[in-house]
Design an enzyme around this catalytic site. Structure first.
Site, PDB file in Angstrom:
ATOM      1  NE  ARG A 165      38.799  41.527  41.181  1.00 25.06           N
ATOM      2  CZ  ARG A 165      40.032  41.785  41.626  1.00 25.06           C
ATOM      3  NH1 ARG A 165      40.645  42.907  41.276  1.00 25.06           N
ATOM      4  NH2 ARG A 165      40.663  40.919  42.368  1.00 25.06           N
ATOM      5  CB  SER A 238      36.335  36.535  44.469  1.00 22.85           C
ATOM      6  OG  SER A 238      37.592  36.101  44.911  1.00 22.85           O
ATOM      7  CD  GLU A 333      35.334  39.920  41.690  1.00 13.00           C
ATOM      8  OE1 GLU A 333      35.903  40.124  42.762  1.00 13.00           O
ATOM      9  OE2 GLU A 333      35.778  39.168  40.807  1.00 13.00           O
TER      10      GLU A 333
END
Ligand code: FAD
Length: 337
Positions: A165, A238, A333
């Site tokens: 990520r 998420s 994130e």
């Protein structure tokens, strides 16, 4: 209308949390050919924010600068080589639409990444990943415009610093890069990625042999069951990525907290942030309209009129409680403005 400019524009419909914030100036670009001109006009002006689908963004205040909304379109096959086909998509293309276009040409490789919201241009920013695959595995290159000087630069796989990520485009100072188009190398010899047990189970349920399209169908079915649709309940998927820790620390934590899931990766042991958040009692928690999804502890949700600041405050309390109980830092994130 290739370039549309509006002042004091609402961003509510341009972020998947559905948070109401405004931009001093919104510049919407529809034609790839106009990107360079728009970038030149913005040269040196700050602050700037590029928005694609707004599905990985938490706006906690009005944006005092210029928001660039990318709606550029274009999909093309660039080359057919012995072992792979090279395809290219303009940044404003829908990611899922691009995956489906590849599948319609019989090109497998990206099927595990089906139904991830957002645009192709954002896919390298955090090296999107799901169901055992990351976009970097099929990434060939991208063209980006330097908003500070207007120059176009090509980046190959080694220039992007892809990680879990993560990429160079997510790090401090990277806001100067506007990703204009992305290229992928899709293999002629296709290997199914069935590492996630749920995909095998879903294929068995559908009663089919794996093919790229069947895997895409299985992934879409799983995602529709598991994840809230932002059109119905505001969210950014998420909210926290799984922390990667030293393997020795992971062993110690797993001894102290039996059942804590962990996966070995090249960078260390990846621990389940969802498990830790759930153990701290946050799953299904709600404070006004800001909450944690009842079925998915990683997903923060906007039940209606939560502000970005309320969602961020909740996220920070979750972070603090996980740090206190497990001694582990979990990081958001989405890009937080
Ligand atoms: C329901 C749901 C499920 C999700 N599932 C996943 C998942 O499985 N895996 C995963 O990795 N992500 C997932 N996400 C997060 C999100 O979909 C991805 O990160 C996606 O790539 C974001 O694309 P976007 O166009 O919406 O980006 P935006 O939210 O518009 O932007 C995100 C960041 O990228 C920057 N950016 C966007 N476009 C450009 C560009 N062209 N050039 C330079 N910078 C740019 C923005 O400035 C911002 O910093 C999910 C989100 C939701 C809502």
């Amino acid at each position: 209308m290739p370039i549309a400019v509006s002042e004091n524009a609402s961003l509510r419909r341009l972020n998947s949390f559905g948070v109401e914030q405004r931009a001093a100036r919104l510049v919407r670009i529809d034609e790839a050919a106009d990107l360079a001109e728009a970038a030149c006009a913005l040269r040196g002006t700050a602050p700037r924010l590029v928005i694609g689908g707004g599905s990985n963004l938490l706006l906690t205040r009005d944006f005092e600068g210029t928001v660039l909304l990318l709606r550029t379109r274009g999909l093309r096959v660039l080359a057919s080589e012995d072992d792979a086909t090279i395809v290219e998509a303009e940044a404003g293309e829908s990611w899922d639409g691009f995956v489906r276009w590849c599948l319609s040409l019989g090109l497998g490789g990206l099927e595990n990444l089906s139904l991830i919201p957002g645009t192709v241009g954002a896919s390298p920013i955090q090296n999107i990943g799901a169901y055992g695959t990351e976009m970097r595995e099929h990434f060939d290159g991208l063209d980006a415009i330097d908003l500070d000087c207007g120059e176009v630069r090509s980046f190959g796989p080694d220039d992007c610093g892809f990680g879990y990520r993560d990429s160079v485009f997510k790090r401090p100072g990277a806001a100067r890069w506007l990703v204009a188009r992305v290229r992928f190398r899709l293999p002629r010899t296709w290997t199914p990625r069935l590492d996630y047990g749920e995909i095998r189970a879903e294929l068995a349920r559908l009663g089919r042999q794996p093919s790229p399209s069947m895997i895409a169908q299985a992934v879409c079915a799983i995602r529709r069951r598991k994840l809230p649709d932002p059109a119905v309940l505001g969210n950014a998927g998420s909210f926290f990525s799984n922390p990667v820790v030293d393997p020795a620390l992971a062993v110690e934590l797993q001894a102290r907290h039996p059942g804590l899931p962990g996966w070995h990766t090249a960078a260390g042991t990846k621990l389940s942030a969802a498990w830790m958040i759930e153990r701290c009692g946050w799953k299904g928690h709600r404070e006004g309209d800001a909450g944690v999804h009842a079925a998915h502890a990683l997903v923060l949700v906007n039940h209606g009129r939560a502000s970005g600041a309320q969602l961020l405050a909740l996220a920070m309390r979750i972070q603090a409680s996980v740090a206190e109980r497990f001694g582990v830092a979990i990081e958001p994130e989405p890009t937080i403005i």
